[in-house]
Design an enzyme around this catalytic site. Structure first.
Site, PDB file in Angstrom:
ATOM      1  CB  ALA A   1      -1.043  -0.368   1.168  1.00  0.00           C
ATOM      2  CB  THR A   2       4.248   2.154   0.950  1.00  0.00           C
ATOM      3  OG1 THR A   2       3.891   1.802   2.098  1.00  0.00           O
ATOM      4  CG2 THR A   2       5.413   3.545   1.295  1.00  0.00           C
TER       5      THR A   2
ATOM      6  CB  CYS B   1      11.080   6.601  17.456  1.00  0.00           C
ATOM      7  SG  CYS B   1      10.888   5.190  18.854  1.00  0.00           S
TER       8      CYS B   1
HETATM    9  C1  LIG Z   1      -3.613   2.168   6.539  1.00  0.00           C
HETATM   10  C2  LIG Z   1      -2.275   1.936   5.976  1.00  0.00           C
HETATM   11  N1  LIG Z   1      -1.690   2.606   4.977  1.00  0.00           N
HETATM   12  C3  LIG Z   1      -0.845   1.857   4.308  1.00  0.00           C
HETATM   13  C4  LIG Z   1      -0.365   1.071   5.110  1.00  0.00           C
HETATM   14  C5  LIG Z   1       1.437   0.519   4.461  1.00  0.00           C
HETATM   15  O1  LIG Z   1       0.533  -0.933   3.757  1.00  0.00           O
HETATM   16  P1  LIG Z   1       2.579  -1.824   3.299  1.00  0.00           P
HETATM   17  O2  LIG Z   1       3.007  -2.305   3.949  1.00  0.00           O
HETATM   18  O3  LIG Z   1       1.499  -2.513   2.733  1.00  0.00           O
HETATM   19  O4  LIG Z   1       3.361  -0.929   2.654  1.00  0.00           O
HETATM   20  C6  LIG Z   1      -0.514   0.670   6.399  1.00  0.00           C
HETATM   21  C7  LIG Z   1      -0.124  -0.456   7.056  1.00  0.00           C
HETATM   22  O5  LIG Z   1       1.156   0.147   8.185  1.00  0.00           O
HETATM   23  C8  LIG Z   1      -2.011   0.858   7.099  1.00  0.00           C
HETATM   24  O6  LIG Z   1      -2.219   0.414   8.042  1.00  0.00           O
END
Ligand SMILES: Cc1ncc(COP(=O)(O)O)c(C=O)c1O
Length: 383
Positions: free
Chosen positions: A74-75, A330
């Protein structure tokens, strides 16, 4: 889920891979050929597996064919959504609106690309429940807004936003709408057509799939205008270059399919486990406050404020028995209070005394009873 001495209550950080997903992925162990080398039989077999996984992801979110690209998570999907819209823009619009509870990968990507490309970013405030403040949102919308990013389900306090309502309002002003739905699979039904979103991000490892794979939905009519983030060999119709990992694609699709099939049952099981957790703590004279909305909320999310306690020390005293999470971040000099908890009105001290326990598919009543007893013991021991 219990691993040795540790009870795992951190499902919103990541989920273990479901055994059914592992089994599906194992069936594709020999599909090592490059799925983009379609000149030979083995490459074609891998390509068919990837196509079928893509079709399953599209069906999961209710999109049309070829509206989904695979990403590393998702990032990356969130970065691509924001960057592509800003790079492509040829209108006079200059603003991006992002929800106050967004994940750092939305907040930081928006700030970075906006600063670099000459846009401004404004944060849409939330109510103490964590829900978007609709009046403030309506006042912030204008013909200057290019893009709105609001997540479906929050990772810290589990708030479930009304995405359809928010995207419709954005569209009234001609703005595009992106939704980060990484935390949605356990909490709500995703439907990109009904929600009327232009882009939507997913991550496999939040839904019992493997790490290292996610997806970005881009509405068909937008695709030709939006440049990729990853440039290279032109894979995935040129929208995201790079060789796809066949096994991860297959596992991701299987994980989403299971989530959808089991959503209703998961929701009610998690709600009753959550209830048991809260009742156990209440019965044991443990003082706590619940952060965030109690109704529009991820069924497995429990975010509690232990008044007057330091959550980082508490979590450390719970090791190795309980895996949970503080929302604090942090940096090199200090620990910063969670921006999510501050956005719903908590002070630094209140935010720093809050812990998130997130329950999931492999949590059971025995683990809940043990975990609440351990928490009670630690809290009472340190009075
Ligand atoms: C709401 C949300 N968006 C994006 C991410 C990032 O996802 P990924 O680890 O697949 O890059 C996370 C993960 O912590 C998340 O909780």
């Amino acid at each position: 889920m219990q691993l040795g001495n540790s009870i795992y209550l951190d499902y919103q950080a990541t989920t273990p891979v479901d055994p059914r997903v592992k089994e599906e992925m194992a069936a594709y162990d020999d599909f090592f050929a490059n799925p983009h080398s379609v000149g030979h039989f083995l490459g074609q077999q891998a390509a068919m597996a990837v196509d079928s996984a893509k079709a399953d992801v599209e069906s999961y979110i209710g999109s049309a064919k070829d509206e989904v690209i695979f990403t590393s998570g998702a990032t990356e999907a969130n970065n691509q959504a924001i960057a592509s819209v800003l790079f492509a823009n040829k209108t006079a619009r200059t603003k991006i609106l992002v929800g106050a509870l967004e994940h750092k990968c939305i907040k930081n990507a928006a700030t970075y690309f906006a600063t670099y490309l000459g846009y401004s970013v404004e944060e849409v405030p939330v109510l103490p429940s964590g829900l978007i403040d609709l009046e403030a949102y309506k006042n912030m919308l204008s013909e200057e807004v290019l893009l709105v990013c609001v997540m479906s389900v929050n990772n810290e306090i589990g708030t479930i936003q009304d995405i359809k309502q928010l995207s419709e309002l954005a569209h009234e002003y001609g703005a595009l709408f992106h939704c980060d739905a990484a935390q949605a699979p356990e909490a709500t039904n995703i439907d990109v057509r009904d929600w009327d979103v232009d882009m939507l991000s997913l991550s496999a490892h939040k839904a019992y799939g493997p790490k290292g794979i996610g997806a970005l939905y881009i509405k068909n009519s937008l695709q030709a205008q939006l440049p990729p983030l990853m440039h290279g060999g032109g894979q995935q119709f040129g929208m995201r270059s790079g060789t796809l990992p066949t096994g991860l694609c297959v596992g991701f699709a299987k994980a989403l399919t299971i989530s959808k099939e089991e959503l209703a049952q998961t929701r009610s099981r998690l709600l009753s486990l959550k209830q048991r957790f809260l009742e156990n703590l209440s019965k044991s004279d443990t003082e706590f406050l619940i952060n965030g909305d109690s109704i529009r909320r991820h069924p497995g999310n429990i975010n509690l404020q232990f008044v007057g306690r330091n959550a980082t020390s508490l979590l450390s005293s719970l090791q190795p028995e309980i895996s949970a999470s503080t929302g604090s971040a942090c940096n090199s000099e200090m620990i910063l209070a969670s921006h999510v908890l501050k956005a719903i009105g908590l002070s630094d001290d209140q935010a720093m005394s809050s812990l998130r326990f997130s329950l999931g598919r492999f949590t059971d009543e025995k683990q809940i009873d043990q975990a609440t007893e351990i928490i009670r013991r630690e809290l009472h021991a340190s009075v």
